[in-house]
Scaffold this motif. Structure first.
Motif, PDB file in Angstrom:
ATOM      1  N   TRP A  65      41.281   3.263  62.970  1.00  0.00           N
ATOM      2  CA  TRP A  65      41.723   2.093  63.039  1.00  0.00           C
ATOM      3  C   TRP A  65      42.678   2.530  61.811  1.00  0.00           C
ATOM      4  N   VAL A  66      44.626   2.629  61.929  1.00  0.00           N
ATOM      5  CA  VAL A  66      44.327   3.167  60.761  1.00  0.00           C
ATOM      6  C   VAL A  66      45.788   2.166  60.454  1.00  0.00           C
ATOM      7  N   GLU A  67      46.271   1.334  59.143  1.00  0.00           N
ATOM      8  CA  GLU A  67      47.151   0.979  58.444  1.00  0.00           C
ATOM      9  C   GLU A  67      48.838   0.740  58.695  1.00  0.00           C
ATOM     10  N   VAL A  68      49.344   0.657  59.669  1.00  0.00           N
ATOM     11  CA  VAL A  68      50.461   1.537  59.582  1.00  0.00           C
ATOM     12  C   VAL A  68      51.394   0.684  59.444  1.00  0.00           C
ATOM     13  N   ASP A  69      51.670  -1.057  58.947  1.00  0.00           N
ATOM     14  CA  ASP A  69      52.783  -1.561  58.749  1.00  0.00           C
ATOM     15  C   ASP A  69      52.415  -2.200  57.060  1.00  0.00           C
ATOM     16  N   PRO A  70      53.058  -2.121  56.202  1.00  0.00           N
ATOM     17  CA  PRO A  70      53.035  -2.797  54.796  1.00  0.00           C
ATOM     18  C   PRO A  70      53.121  -3.923  54.503  1.00  0.00           C
ATOM     19  N   VAL A  71      52.013  -3.412  53.013  1.00  0.00           N
ATOM     20  CA  VAL A  71      52.625  -5.519  52.445  1.00  0.00           C
ATOM     21  C   VAL A  71      53.568  -5.741  51.940  1.00  0.00           C
ATOM     22  N   LEU A  72      53.856  -6.898  52.913  1.00  0.00           N
ATOM     23  CA  LEU A  72      55.203  -7.377  51.740  1.00  0.00           C
ATOM     24  C   LEU A  72      55.862  -7.628  50.604  1.00  0.00           C
ATOM     25  N   LYS A  73      54.281  -8.679  50.592  1.00  0.00           N
ATOM     26  CA  LYS A  73      54.648  -9.530  49.251  1.00  0.00           C
ATOM     27  C   LYS A  73      52.617  -9.933  48.922  1.00  0.00           C
ATOM     28  N   ASP A  74      52.666  -9.792  48.121  1.00  0.00           N
ATOM     29  CA  ASP A  74      51.904  -9.602  47.464  1.00  0.00           C
ATOM     30  C   ASP A  74      50.219 -10.972  48.238  1.00  0.00           C
ATOM     31  N   PRO A  75      49.611 -11.185  48.407  1.00  0.00           N
ATOM     32  CA  PRO A  75      48.883 -12.359  48.829  1.00  0.00           C
ATOM     33  C   PRO A  75      48.640 -13.607  47.738  1.00  0.00           C
ATOM     34  N   ASP A  76      48.631 -12.666  46.337  1.00  0.00           N
ATOM     35  CA  ASP A  76      48.313 -13.995  45.705  1.00  0.00           C
ATOM     36  C   ASP A  76      49.428 -14.536  44.476  1.00  0.00           C
ATOM     37  N   ALA A  77      50.778 -13.907  44.964  1.00  0.00           N
ATOM     38  CA  ALA A  77      52.181 -14.422  45.262  1.00  0.00           C
ATOM     39  C   ALA A  77      52.493 -16.025  45.968  1.00  0.00           C
TER      40      ALA A  77
END
Lengths: 129, 129
Positions: A113-125
Motif C-alpha cells: 500500500w503506497v500513500e499516493v495523495d499529499p497532505v494538504l493541511k496539517d491536522p493540528d492546524a
C-alpha cells in the motif's frame, strides 16, 4: 414532517447504514462513514452531511470542528437499500482527518500500500489541538 | 506469494471489508459489495473483481453468470483501512442485478425515493433464468 422515506432504508441491526461521500464535479470518492436514522434525516433536512460517529457514539455534523462541511447535492440509495451515496461539495477541499482531500489515499502497488495523495493541511492546524 | 498487504486491512469480526466499485472515466459509483481475504487476494491477482456473497455464502467472481465482469485498474484503501475502493471498467456497462448501469438508481426527491436511471437490459435476459 413526513419521514416515511427513512423506513425504506435497510438499517443494520445497530440501526446504521454506510454512506459514501462523492465529490460533485471531480467524482472523487472522499470518504465512507455511518449514518443512523437521525443523521440521515438531518442530512436531508439541512443539506449538510451528518453521520453517526461509532467511536464517539454521537451524532457528528461533518465539519463541526474542522469547518470542512459537506454540502449535499443529492442523496441516492442502492438496489438493496443498504448503502447511501451522497453527492457533495467539500468545503475546504479536505474530507480526511489526515488533512488529505480524500480518505482513499493508499493505493496497492505490487504487494504494498503506497500513500499516493499529499497532505494538504496539517491536522493540528485543522483541529486546533 | 507475498500477501502481507492483506494483513493491513481492518477486517470486520466476520472477516469482511466493504468494497466500492467506481467506474473509471465516468466516475460513477456502480455498486458496493463485501470482500473476504480470499476475494481481495483474487481481485488483486486476477485483475477482475471478486466479492464474498453474504446471501449465497460463497466467493463470487462478479460477472460469472452475467458476463458483466469488472476489470480492475486500481485498488485503494482508506485512512481507517476498513473500506476498499476499486477503480474498474464495467464490461457490458451493467453492474446492477436489476439490469441498470449502477445500483444507486434511487434518488431522494422531497420525501420520496425516485428511480432515476433506466433498466438497460431485462434481468431475465442477463441471467438466463
Amino acid at each position: 414532517m413526513n419521514d416515511s422515506w427513512l423506513n425504506k432504508v435497510n438499517w443494520t441491526q445497530d440501526g446504521l447504514v454506510p454512506a459514501i461521500a462523492q465529490e460533485s464535479g471531480s467524482g472523487r470518492v472522499l470518504m465512507v462513514a455511518w449514518m443512523n436514522r437521525e443523521a440521515l434525516g438531518k442530512t436531508a433536512q439541512t443539506g449538510e452531511a451528518h453521520y453517526w460517529s461509532r467511536s464517539r457514539r454521537k451524532l457528528w455534523h461533518k465539519g463541526e470542528e474542522s469547518g470542512h462541511v459537506q454540502k449535499v447535492k443529492s442523496i441516492r440509495l442502492d438496489c438493496d437499500e443498504d448503502v447511501i451515496l451522497l453527492e457533495i461539495e467539500q468545503l475546504g477541499g479536505i474530507a480526511c482527518h489526515t488533512g488529505r482531500h480524500s480518505c482513499f489515499f493508499k493505493r496497492l502497488e505490487g504487494a504494498k500500500w503506497v500513500e499516493v495523495d499529499p497532505v494538504l493541511k496539517d491536522p493540528d492546524a485543522i483541529y486546533h489541538k
